[in-house]
Design an enzyme around this catalytic site. Structure first.
Site, mmCIF file in Angstrom:
data_model
loop_
_atom_site.group_PDB
_atom_site.id
_atom_site.type_symbol
_atom_site.label_atom_id
_atom_site.label_comp_id
_atom_site.label_asym_id
_atom_site.label_seq_id
_atom_site.Cartn_x
_atom_site.Cartn_y
_atom_site.Cartn_z
ATOM 1 N N TYR A 179 0.835 -1.202 0.000
ATOM 2 C CA TYR A 179 0.000 0.000 0.000
ATOM 3 C C TYR A 179 0.877 1.263 0.000
ATOM 4 O O TYR A 179 0.747 2.130 -0.864
ATOM 5 C CB TYR A 179 -0.907 -0.012 1.233
ATOM 6 C CG TYR A 179 -1.908 1.121 1.255
ATOM 7 C CD1 TYR A 179 -2.945 1.180 0.326
ATOM 8 C CD2 TYR A 179 -1.827 2.131 2.207
ATOM 9 C CE1 TYR A 179 -3.870 2.218 0.347
ATOM 10 C CE2 TYR A 179 -2.745 3.163 2.242
ATOM 11 C CZ TYR A 179 -3.772 3.202 1.303
ATOM 12 O OH TYR A 179 -4.681 4.228 1.333
ATOM 13 N N GLU A 238 4.066 1.813 -0.652
ATOM 14 C CA GLU A 238 4.930 2.066 -1.812
ATOM 15 C C GLU A 238 4.118 2.325 -3.076
ATOM 16 O O GLU A 238 4.557 3.058 -3.963
ATOM 17 C CB GLU A 238 5.911 0.911 -2.023
ATOM 18 C CG GLU A 238 6.911 0.729 -0.884
ATOM 19 C CD GLU A 238 7.898 1.889 -0.710
ATOM 20 O OE1 GLU A 238 7.730 2.965 -1.303
ATOM 21 O OE2 GLU A 238 8.857 1.696 0.067
ATOM 22 N N ASP A 259 -1.052 -2.429 22.995
ATOM 23 C CA ASP A 259 -1.519 -1.834 24.260
ATOM 24 C C ASP A 259 -2.432 -0.634 24.009
ATOM 25 O O ASP A 259 -2.939 -0.018 24.948
ATOM 26 C CB ASP A 259 -0.324 -1.455 25.149
ATOM 27 C CG ASP A 259 0.561 -0.386 24.508
ATOM 28 O OD1 ASP A 259 0.202 0.145 23.422
ATOM 29 O OD2 ASP A 259 1.624 -0.073 25.085
ATOM 30 N N GLY A 260 -2.631 -0.288 22.737
ATOM 31 C CA GLY A 260 -3.538 0.819 22.400
ATOM 32 C C GLY A 260 -2.904 2.184 22.536
ATOM 33 O O GLY A 260 -3.587 3.205 22.467
ATOM 34 N N GLN A 284 -0.758 3.449 20.437
ATOM 35 C CA GLN A 284 -0.561 4.057 19.110
ATOM 36 C C GLN A 284 -1.654 5.101 18.880
ATOM 37 O O GLN A 284 -2.773 4.943 19.369
ATOM 38 C CB GLN A 284 -0.548 2.992 17.995
ATOM 39 C CG GLN A 284 -1.871 2.322 17.675
ATOM 40 C CD GLN A 284 -2.167 1.096 18.535
ATOM 41 O OE1 GLN A 284 -1.754 1.022 19.675
ATOM 42 N NE2 GLN A 284 -2.913 0.146 17.988
ATOM 43 N N ASP A 333 2.643 -1.463 12.201
ATOM 44 C CA ASP A 333 1.536 -0.561 12.517
ATOM 45 C C ASP A 333 2.144 0.771 13.013
ATOM 46 O O ASP A 333 2.875 0.778 13.998
ATOM 47 C CB ASP A 333 0.694 -1.192 13.638
ATOM 48 C CG ASP A 333 -0.678 -0.583 13.782
ATOM 49 O OD1 ASP A 333 -1.654 -1.237 13.391
ATOM 50 O OD2 ASP A 333 -0.776 0.535 14.307
ATOM 51 N N LYS A 390 2.392 6.455 15.654
ATOM 52 C CA LYS A 390 1.637 7.690 15.842
ATOM 53 C C LYS A 390 1.351 8.338 14.501
ATOM 54 O O LYS A 390 2.069 8.108 13.517
ATOM 55 C CB LYS A 390 2.376 8.668 16.757
ATOM 56 C CG LYS A 390 3.819 8.882 16.402
ATOM 57 C CD LYS A 390 4.488 9.703 17.487
ATOM 58 C CE LYS A 390 5.898 10.003 17.084
ATOM 59 N NZ LYS A 390 6.971 9.418 17.722
ATOM 60 N N ARG A 391 0.290 9.130 14.493
ATOM 61 C CA ARG A 391 -0.087 9.779 13.236
ATOM 62 C C ARG A 391 -0.959 10.993 13.540
ATOM 63 O O ARG A 391 -1.980 10.881 14.212
ATOM 64 C CB ARG A 391 -0.847 8.798 12.352
ATOM 65 C CG ARG A 391 -1.177 9.395 10.995
ATOM 66 C CD ARG A 391 -1.929 8.429 10.131
ATOM 67 N NE ARG A 391 -1.124 7.296 9.714
ATOM 68 C CZ ARG A 391 -1.649 6.123 9.367
ATOM 69 N NH1 ARG A 391 -2.947 5.940 9.417
ATOM 70 N NH2 ARG A 391 -0.872 5.144 8.971
HETATM 71 N N1 UDP Z 1 -6.963 -1.252 15.381
HETATM 72 C C1 UDP Z 1 -7.368 -1.813 16.583
HETATM 73 N N2 UDP Z 1 -8.416 -2.690 16.572
HETATM 74 C C2 UDP Z 1 -9.100 -3.026 15.442
HETATM 75 C C3 UDP Z 1 -8.690 -2.439 14.217
HETATM 76 C C4 UDP Z 1 -7.610 -1.556 14.204
HETATM 77 O O1 UDP Z 1 -6.787 -1.543 17.646
HETATM 78 O O2 UDP Z 1 -10.046 -3.832 15.522
HETATM 79 C C5 UDP Z 1 -5.841 -0.295 15.381
HETATM 80 C C6 UDP Z 1 -4.760 -0.574 14.356
HETATM 81 O O3 UDP Z 1 -3.798 -1.476 14.877
HETATM 82 C C7 UDP Z 1 -4.189 0.829 14.146
HETATM 83 C C8 UDP Z 1 -5.397 1.736 14.338
HETATM 84 O O4 UDP Z 1 -6.371 0.967 15.060
HETATM 85 O O5 UDP Z 1 -3.226 1.123 15.126
HETATM 86 C C9 UDP Z 1 -6.010 2.220 13.032
HETATM 87 O O6 UDP Z 1 -6.196 1.091 12.222
HETATM 88 P P1 UDP Z 1 -6.936 1.142 10.828
HETATM 89 O O7 UDP Z 1 -6.899 -0.248 10.292
HETATM 90 O O8 UDP Z 1 -8.265 1.797 10.961
HETATM 91 O O9 UDP Z 1 -6.088 2.110 9.924
HETATM 92 P P2 UDP Z 1 -4.516 2.448 9.763
HETATM 93 O O10 UDP Z 1 -4.377 3.788 10.349
HETATM 94 O O11 UDP Z 1 -3.695 1.435 10.502
HETATM 95 O O12 UDP Z 1 -4.307 2.386 8.316
#
Ligand code: UDP
Length: 313
Positions: free
Chosen positions: A145, A147, A206-207, A209, A271, A274-275
């Site tokens: 995705y 690249e 751990d959530g 992110q 994954d 941070k963003r």
């Molecule tokens: N995530 C999560 N539980 C889920 C689905 C996603 O904790 O059931 C996390 C995932 O690991 C990421 C964030 O939520 O850190 C956003 O994930 P998503 O797939 O929506 O988009 P991404 O930003 O990763 O492209």
């Protein structure tokens, strides 16, 4: 104005169709329906300003007539989908981008590429500003995705520089709203589906992110402004309000008055930690910033998903 949109039956594409048609324009909507859905555009099917063409933008694009704007949105945007279809994902960023650019070149149309915050990978700069080159693992699972979008940006710049196509590049950050597929695996539909079905919320890792969530109407407004602007370099479009995924799960539970538990599952590889978009450029150039609060956007999205869950039952 007449528009050609790839990925028009997708989540963002279908909202873009609505906006352009409401403005009095005509839309030719391309989609191969791999992840897009006829349901997203069913309300437009008989509209005189709308035409749907079931076609794959990776094949030569056989559409007639002149276009003023060409929009390349076709993409497998959810990690679950692009991990399941890595080659198609690379093709939609490469071959399909070039095919859509060729239409824009032939028609002297404006061209807009929907790129992604994934171009920044697992960013070492925070928040992400457009001049940051990113930190992408070129051979990791997500590389199909990341690249493909980086290549698509490079191809778009090359068509501008070589052929003078009037191009724009939007780097879209996490976006949510009605018409996301309930089972596409992204965190907003995943959590809302879980709450609606009374299941524990699955937080990966751990959530800690972070992500920053933009409501789809704000995003489409940003795309529309960008498409009429002469900036060729990428512009971030997203909501700078940043939350950890654990906080996000808790916000959803509070909003929906739910006491469901949160369970932790393994963090997918690469994954991003941070963003958050720096949207100074969009504010300055486009006089744009998100206006829909997370609570309001989530309420609208929940109403939509309730209808989908009922229809499925
Ligand atoms: N995530 C999560 N539980 C889920 C689905 C996603 O904790 O059931 C996390 C995932 O690991 C990421 C964030 O939520 O850190 C956003 O994930 P998503 O797939 O929506 O988009 P991404 O930003 O990763 O492209």
């Amino acid at each position: 104005m007449r528009h050609l949109i790839s990925g028009a039956a997708g989540f963002i594409g279908s909202h873009l169709c609505d906006r352009l048609i409401a403005a009095g324009d005509t839309v030719v909507a391309l989609d191969n329906l791999i992840t897009g859905s006829r349901r997203n555009i069913a309300h437009l099917a008989d509209h005189p300003q709308f035409e749907f063409v079931e076609a794959d933008a990776t094949r030569p694009i056989a559409v007639e007539g002149h276009f003023d704007h060409v929009w390349h949105l076709a993409s497998l945007a959810s990690p679950k989908e692009y991990l399941a279809h890595p080659i198609e994902t690379l093709e939609s960023g490469s071959t399909a981008t070039r095919n859509m650019l060729d239409v824009a070149r032939r028609e002297h149309a404006r061209f807009l590429l929907t790129s992604t915050s994934e171009c920044y990978g697992d960013p070492l700069e925070h928040p992400q500003v457009e001049t940051y080159w990113g930190n992408v693992n070129p051979v990791g699972l997500r590389s199909c995705y990341d690249e493909s979008k980086r290549y698509a940006e490079a191809m778009t710049m090359a068509y501008h520089r070589t052929h003078g196509v009037r191009t724009n590049i939007a780097r879209i950050f996490n976006t949510y709203g009605p018409r996301m597929a309930l089972d596409d695996g992204r965190v907003v539909p995943a959590f809302l589906d879980q709450v609606l079905r009374g299941l524990p919320l699955t937080v990966f890792g751990d959530g800690s992110q972070t992500r920053s969530f933009c409501y789809v109407s704000d995003l489409v407004d940003g795309l529309s402004r960008l498409s009429n602007c002469d900036e060729r370099y990428p512009v971030n479009l997203g909501n700078p309000q940043e939350l950890t995924i654990l906080e996000f799960a808790e916000r959803i539970l509070r909003l929906m008055g739910s006491g469901l538990p949160i369970v932790h599952e393994p963090l997918p590889s690469d994954d991003p930690r941070k963003r958050r978009p720096d949207i100074t450029k969009a504010k300055t150039l486009l006089a744009w910033q998100p206006v829909v609060t997370l609570e309001d956007g989530l309420r609208e999205t929940v109403e939509y998903f309730k209808g989908v869950v009922v229809a499925k039952a």
